[in-house]
Scaffold this active site. Structure first.
Site, PDB file in Angstrom:
ATOM      1  N   PRO A 316     -32.683  15.907 -35.248  1.00  9.02           N
ATOM      2  CA  PRO A 316     -33.483  15.841 -36.476  1.00  9.02           C
ATOM      3  C   PRO A 316     -32.702  15.462 -37.730  1.00  9.02           C
ATOM      4  CG  PRO A 316     -33.018  18.110 -35.948  1.00  9.02           C
ATOM      5  CD  PRO A 316     -32.432  17.297 -34.831  1.00  9.02           C
ATOM      6  N   CYS A 317     -32.234  14.224 -37.802  1.00 10.79           N
ATOM      7  CA  CYS A 317     -31.534  13.784 -39.005  1.00 10.79           C
ATOM      8  C   CYS A 317     -32.472  13.727 -40.208  1.00 10.79           C
ATOM      9  CB  CYS A 317     -30.862  12.436 -38.785  1.00 10.79           C
ATOM     10  SG  CYS A 317     -31.950  11.133 -38.186  1.00 10.79           S
TER      11      CYS A 317
END
Length: 353
Positions: A316-317
Site C-alpha cells: 500500500p504505497c
C-alpha cells in the site's frame, strides 16, 4: 469506474439521447467494439452489451474504438480540425508509436497537438495514442491465450500490428517462447479501472493499473529481470488476487494473503515490507517511514522505493503522504489515491468467526 447503480440511469439516458449527459459518460458496445456519446444516432444496443465509462481514456484502455457516427473524440461541433485529423490518423494505424517525424509528415505541430488534446480530453495526444495502443494489445490478454492462438493461426505474421503490439507489451510473441520461464498475464476489471496482474504458479509479481505511466517499461524490466516470457493466461495467484480485490473493493477485506514475489534491492524490499505494516485507514510520511526502518536521513530513497513498487494496493504505497499532509504522488493517479484512502477509512474490521 461507473458505479453499478448508475448503469441503468445512463442506459436510459442513452435510449433517450439526453444531451445533458454529454461529457458525463461514454458507452462501449461489446458487440461492435466501439464507444459512443450518449446522443449517438446509431441503433441502441441491449443493456447487457453495454459498458459505461466516465472518460474516453477508460473506454480506449478497455479496447473500444471511437464510433464513426457520433465521433466521441472528434465531433465537428466540439473539437478543432486538428484534433479530428489526429484521431483519424490514430485509427488508420492504432499501433503506431508517435514521434516528431510522424507529426511532421502530416504537418502538425506536436506541442499544439498536446495542448489541444489536454484541453479537450484531459490527456495529451501521446497519452491518447498510447491508451489506444495499450487497449488493443491488452484486449488479447483479457480474452486469453486461446484467442491469441486463433489470431496467429488466422494469418498474423511477425510484422503484423498485433504481434508487434504484443511484443512491445510482453517482450515476445507466444510462438517464440521456447524453454524460457513463463509468467502469466491477466486483465482484471476493478472499481477503479482495469488492472493487469502478472504471476507464475506460485506468486504474484506485478499488479498495476493499465493506464499507469511507464507500464510498458515496468513490464519490460520485469521480463528482463526474471528472464521470462510473459503470455496471456491465469494462475492460482492471479485467481487469488482477483477474488481478494473484489472483497477489498466491497469492503470485506483489509489484509491481502496472495503470495507475492518481491523483486528489488534489500533496501527496497525493507521499505515494501514496512509499507505492508501500515494499517488500512492510516497514513504515514516518507520521513516517518525512513525513521521506522532505521534510516532517518533516507526519506528520498524511501520515496524512490515507493515509486518502484510494482504491486499496487497490495503493497500500500498509497498510504504514504507528504509530511505537510499533501497526498504527494501516486503511480495510479492522485484521484485513485484519495479514493483508496477514503475507502479504507470507511472499512470496518471484518467480524471474527
Amino acid at each position: 469506474m461507473i458505479q453499478e447503480d448508475m448503469r441503468p440511469v445512463y442506459y436510459q439516458a442513452l435510449l433517450d439521447k439526453k444531451s445533458e449527459y454529454e461529457g458525463i459518460f461514454y458507452v462501449g458496445v461489446k458487440t461492435t467494439g466501439v464507444f459512443c456519446r450518449p446522443t449517438c444516432p446509431a441503433r441502441k444496443p441491449k443493456f447487457e452489451n453495454c459498458e459505461f465509462f466516465e472518460t474516453a481514456k477508460e473506454a480506449l484502455l478497455a479496447s473500444f474504438r471511437p464510433c464513426q457516427r457520433c465521433r466521441p473524440l472528434s465531433h465537428p461541433n466540439q473539437v478543432s480540425e486538428l484534433v479530428q485529423k489526429l484521431v483519424h490518423a490514430v485509427e488508420e494505424n492504432p499501433e503506431r508509436r508517435w514521434t516528431e517525424q510522424d507529426f511532421k509528415k502530416i504537418s502538425v505541430d506536436a506541442s499544439t497537438a498536446r495542448r489541444q488534446f489536454k484541453k479537450r480530453f484531459g490527456m495529451t495526444f501521446v497519452e491518447y495514442a498510447r491508451a489506444r495502443r495499450m487497449g488493443l494489445a491488452l484486449k488479447h490478454i483479457r480474452e486469453g491465450s486461446a484467442v491469441i492462438e486463433a489470431q496467429l493461426s488466422a494469418g498474423y505474421e511477425s510484422g503484423s500490428g498485433f504481434r508487434d503490439a504484443f511484443s512491445r507489451i510482453m517482450g515476445a510473441p507466444p510462438a517464440l517462447s521456447g524453454d524460457q520461464q513463463i509468467l502469466k498475464a491477466s486483465w482484471l476489471d476493478t472499481r477503479l479501472g482495469p488492472m493487469i496482474a502478472i504471476a507464475d504458479e506460485e506468486a504474484l509479481y506485478l499488479l498495476e493499473f493499465v493506464d499507469r505511466r511507464g507500464l510498458e517499461r515496468e513490464i519490460e524490466r520485469l521480463r528482463k529481470k526474471t528472464k521470462s516470457v510473459i503470455i496471456p493466461g491465469s494462475s492460482q495467484p492471479i485467481l487469488s488476487i482477483e477474488r481478494e480485490l473484489l472483497d477489498y473493493f466491497e469492503g470485506r477485506l483489509t489484509e491481502f494473503r496472495t503470495p507475492l514475489k518481491l523483486l528489488g534491492s534489500p533496501f527496497q524490499i525493507k521499505v515494501w515490507e514496512r509499507l505492508r505494516q501500515i494499517s488500512p485507514g492510516q497514513t504515514t510520511s516518507y520521513a516517518e517511514m525512513a525513521t521506522a526502518i532505521g534510516k532517518p536521513s533516507a526519506y528520498r530513497a524511501v520515496a524512490q522505493a515507493n515509486g518502484a513498487n510494482q504491486l499496487a494496493i497490495v503493497i500500500p504505497c498509497h498510504r504514504v503522504i507528504s509530511s505537510n499532509g499533501d497526498l504527494a504522488g501516486y503511480g495510479g493517479g492522485l484521484s485513485r489515491k484519495r479514493w483508496l484512502l477514503d475507502h479504507e477509512k470507511s472499512i470496518e474490521e471484518p467480524a471474527q468467526s
